[in-house]
Design an enzyme around this catalytic site. Structure first.
Site, PDB file in Angstrom:
ATOM      1  N   ASP A   1     -10.598   4.952  -5.616  1.00  0.00           N
ATOM      2  CA  ASP A   1     -11.770   4.119  -5.336  1.00  0.00           C
ATOM      3  C   ASP A   1     -12.071   3.207  -6.526  1.00  0.00           C
ATOM      4  O   ASP A   1     -12.360   2.019  -6.367  1.00  0.00           O
ATOM      5  CB  ASP A   1     -12.991   4.967  -4.927  1.00  0.00           C
ATOM      6  CG  ASP A   1     -13.209   6.183  -5.812  1.00  0.00           C
ATOM      7  OD1 ASP A   1     -12.377   6.448  -6.702  1.00  0.00           O
ATOM      8  OD2 ASP A   1     -14.226   6.878  -5.616  1.00  0.00           O
TER       9      ASP A   1
ATOM     10  N   ASP B   1      -2.787  -4.712   0.329  1.00  0.00           N
ATOM     11  CA  ASP B   1      -3.499  -5.756   1.100  1.00  0.00           C
ATOM     12  C   ASP B   1      -4.614  -6.337   0.242  1.00  0.00           C
ATOM     13  O   ASP B   1      -4.849  -7.547   0.230  1.00  0.00           O
ATOM     14  CB  ASP B   1      -4.110  -5.186   2.394  1.00  0.00           C
ATOM     15  CG  ASP B   1      -3.178  -5.341   3.587  1.00  0.00           C
ATOM     16  OD1 ASP B   1      -1.941  -5.330   3.384  1.00  0.00           O
ATOM     17  OD2 ASP B   1      -3.682  -5.472   4.729  1.00  0.00           O
TER      18      ASP B   1
ATOM     19  N   TYR C   1       1.520   9.350   6.516  1.00  0.00           N
ATOM     20  CA  TYR C   1       2.342   8.635   7.496  1.00  0.00           C
ATOM     21  C   TYR C   1       3.339   9.548   8.200  1.00  0.00           C
ATOM     22  O   TYR C   1       3.710   9.288   9.335  1.00  0.00           O
ATOM     23  CB  TYR C   1       3.122   7.504   6.813  1.00  0.00           C
ATOM     24  CG  TYR C   1       2.337   6.232   6.631  1.00  0.00           C
ATOM     25  CD1 TYR C   1       1.196   6.207   5.849  1.00  0.00           C
ATOM     26  CD2 TYR C   1       2.744   5.054   7.239  1.00  0.00           C
ATOM     27  CE1 TYR C   1       0.484   5.045   5.663  1.00  0.00           C
ATOM     28  CE2 TYR C   1       2.038   3.877   7.059  1.00  0.00           C
ATOM     29  CZ  TYR C   1       0.908   3.875   6.273  1.00  0.00           C
ATOM     30  OH  TYR C   1       0.212   2.714   6.102  1.00  0.00           O
TER      31      TYR C   1
ATOM     32  N   LYS D   1      -6.482  10.690  -6.057  1.00  0.00           N
ATOM     33  CA  LYS D   1      -7.864  11.083  -5.760  1.00  0.00           C
ATOM     34  C   LYS D   1      -7.977  12.537  -6.224  1.00  0.00           C
ATOM     35  O   LYS D   1      -8.245  13.461  -5.440  1.00  0.00           O
ATOM     36  CB  LYS D   1      -8.157  10.901  -4.265  1.00  0.00           C
ATOM     37  CG  LYS D   1      -9.601  11.111  -3.857  1.00  0.00           C
ATOM     38  CD  LYS D   1     -10.553  10.019  -4.308  1.00  0.00           C
ATOM     39  CE  LYS D   1     -11.993  10.390  -3.969  1.00  0.00           C
ATOM     40  NZ  LYS D   1     -12.992   9.482  -4.561  1.00  0.00           N
TER      41      LYS D   1
ATOM     42  N   ASP E   1      -0.732   1.305   0.638  1.00  0.00           N
ATOM     43  CA  ASP E   1      -0.874   0.380   1.764  1.00  0.00           C
ATOM     44  C   ASP E   1      -2.172  -0.413   1.614  1.00  0.00           C
ATOM     45  O   ASP E   1      -2.200  -1.637   1.731  1.00  0.00           O
ATOM     46  CB  ASP E   1      -0.886   1.180   3.078  1.00  0.00           C
ATOM     47  CG  ASP E   1      -1.045   0.292   4.295  1.00  0.00           C
ATOM     48  OD1 ASP E   1      -0.394  -0.761   4.338  1.00  0.00           O
ATOM     49  OD2 ASP E   1      -1.837   0.650   5.195  1.00  0.00           O
TER      50      ASP E   1
HETATM   51  C1  IPM Z   1       2.782  -2.379   5.664  1.00  0.00           C
HETATM   52  C2  IPM Z   1       2.234  -2.293   7.052  1.00  0.00           C
HETATM   53  C3  IPM Z   1       2.825  -1.077   7.738  1.00  0.00           C
HETATM   54  C4  IPM Z   1       2.375   0.150   6.962  1.00  0.00           C
HETATM   55  C5  IPM Z   1       2.487  -0.927   9.246  1.00  0.00           C
HETATM   56  C6  IPM Z   1       2.916  -2.143  10.020  1.00  0.00           C
HETATM   57  C7  IPM Z   1       3.081   0.323   9.823  1.00  0.00           C
HETATM   58  O1  IPM Z   1       0.852  -2.263   7.038  1.00  0.00           O
HETATM   59  O2  IPM Z   1       4.021  -2.447   5.513  1.00  0.00           O
HETATM   60  O3  IPM Z   1       1.998  -2.393   4.714  1.00  0.00           O
HETATM   61  O4  IPM Z   1       1.252   0.643   7.163  1.00  0.00           O
HETATM   62  O5  IPM Z   1       3.146   0.632   6.142  1.00  0.00           O
HETATM   63 MG    MG Z   2       0.005  -2.586   5.109  1.00  0.00          MG
END
Ligand code: IPM
Ligand code: MG
Length: 365
Positions: free
Chosen positions: A223, A251, A141, A191, A247
């Site tokens: 993975d 999700d 990032y 990894k 990240d």
């Molecule tokens: C999160 C989001 C952010 C990230 C984006 C919006 C930049 O996906 O907070 O998980 O990738 O960190």
């Molecule tokens: Mg995210």
């Protein structure tokens, strides 16, 4: 007590879910006799439109002089041009860097009432209660070089995966500290079979682990972790991962809880030190979901992830544990009574709109 809170609604459903969290916070203030002075700031796409930058100076000033930051979400198709000089997401990245928020705490819990909202089988979801601790100010990032350019043989782009010993050490230590107050297991994700940074990560995690003999440390390749997270999620206590892996895994983990809309997060510069109120570093609280432009303005967004983020703010930044628990109980109460936003209505219940869900949870404080 009196507190100042910077409130940054952002774009899309951000303002809708933030409005409900503020509503519940005010209910907490009335019930427990606190005064929460909120001040709103602009961030993201709307700030680009008005000020030409996703993090205007006024917002920078606001978040550097406050007890805590409550943030919604940023982004949307309007600002998605890949060649644009700046993007809404740069606003949140700049805030993370500016406040030194290297530790992103993402608790993943399965509410028994929502066990049928998840596509994962109920027997696998029983007992899921983990924290994913994501490194938030390093890695792909932020590391340089990071750019794109044109060459005679076509376009090129580069992002850099770089970690220093100090960056890895402090996040891994934070994971062990959290595990000490929980089930005492740290799963370090890397990894190491391919990446140099992964091998460094593993080495440092092992070294830090020696300071915590009571905590079981396991190393898992990212993975394999992605697979195990769905196959055997109840196994995990504290998972620690670098920025990009964290990240992606969070999700994925949100699917366990039934909806992205349920999960809160706290971004902090290390764990708050006990008994040092006032001198504490500023932390930022936000739902893990994005701005969901497809459903913005319809009043159907789930405000629970933001409301639970506000509960984390009460707990970690203001040391208001009892108040935080009251918010979490009220959320559980609303779910137990069958109230659902559309994203968690798979199993029936009474579907309510965003403001009603906020009213119900505020009413339960
Ligand atoms: C999160 C989001 C952010 C990230 C984006 C919006 C930049 O996906 O907070 O998980 O990738 O960190
Ligand atoms: Mg995210």
């Amino acid at each position: 007590m009196k507190f100042s809170i910077a409130v940054l609604p952002g774009d899309g459903i951000g303002p809708e879910v933030i409005g409900e969290a503020v509503k519940v916070m005010e209910a907490v203030g009335r019930r427990f006799g606190h005064q929460f002075d909120t001040e709103e700031g602009r961030v993201g796409g709307n700030a680009i439109d008005e000020f030409g930058t996703p993090l205007p100076e006024a917002t920078e000033a606001l978040i550097s002089d406050t007890d805590a930051v409550l943030f919604g979400a940023v982004g949307g198709p309007k600002w998605d041009d890949p060649r644009a000089p700046t993007r809404p997401e740069d606003g949140i990245l700049a805030m993370r860097k500016m406040l030194g928020l290297y530790g992103n705490v993402r608790p993943v819990k399965v509410y028994p009432q929502l066990i049928n909202s998840s596509p994962v089988k109920p027997e696998i979801l029983k007992g899921v209660d983990m924290i994913i601790l994501r490194e938030l100010t390093g890695g792909l990032y932020f590391a340089k070089p990071k750019r794109r350019w044109d060459t005679s043989r076509g376009r090129r782009g580069v992002d850099t995966l770089k970690y220093t010993e100090q960056e890895i050490e402090r996040i891994v230590r934070m994971a062990f500290e959290m595990a000490m107050g929980r089930r005492k297991r740290v799963t370090s994700v890397d990894k190491a079979n391919v990446l140099e940074t992964g091998r460094l990560w593993r080495e440092i995690a092992t070294e830090v682990g020696q300071d915590y003999p009571e905590v079981e440390l396991e190393h898992v390749l990212v993975d394999a972790a992605a697979m195990q997270l769905i196959k055997n999620p109840a196994h995990y206590d504290v998972i620690v991962a670098e920025n990009t892996f964290g990240d992606i895994l969070t999700d994925e983990a949100s699917v366990l809880s039934g909806s992205m809309g349920m999960l809160p997060s706290a971004s902090m510069a290390g764990l708050p030190k006990k008994g040092r109120r006032g001198k504490r570093a500023i932390s930022l609280y936000e739902p893990i979901h994005g701005s969901a432009p497809d459903i913005a303005g319809q009043g159907i967004a789930n405000p629970i992830g933001t409301i639970l983020s506000m509960a984390m703010l009460l707990r970690y930044s203001l040391t208001l544990e009892e108040e935080a628990v009251a918010v979490e109980r009220s959320v559980e109460g609303a779910l137990a009574e069958g109230y659902r936003t559309p994203d968690i209505a798979g199993d029936g219940g009474e579907v309510v709109k965003t403001p009603e869900m906020g009213d119900i949870i505020a009413g339960g404080i």
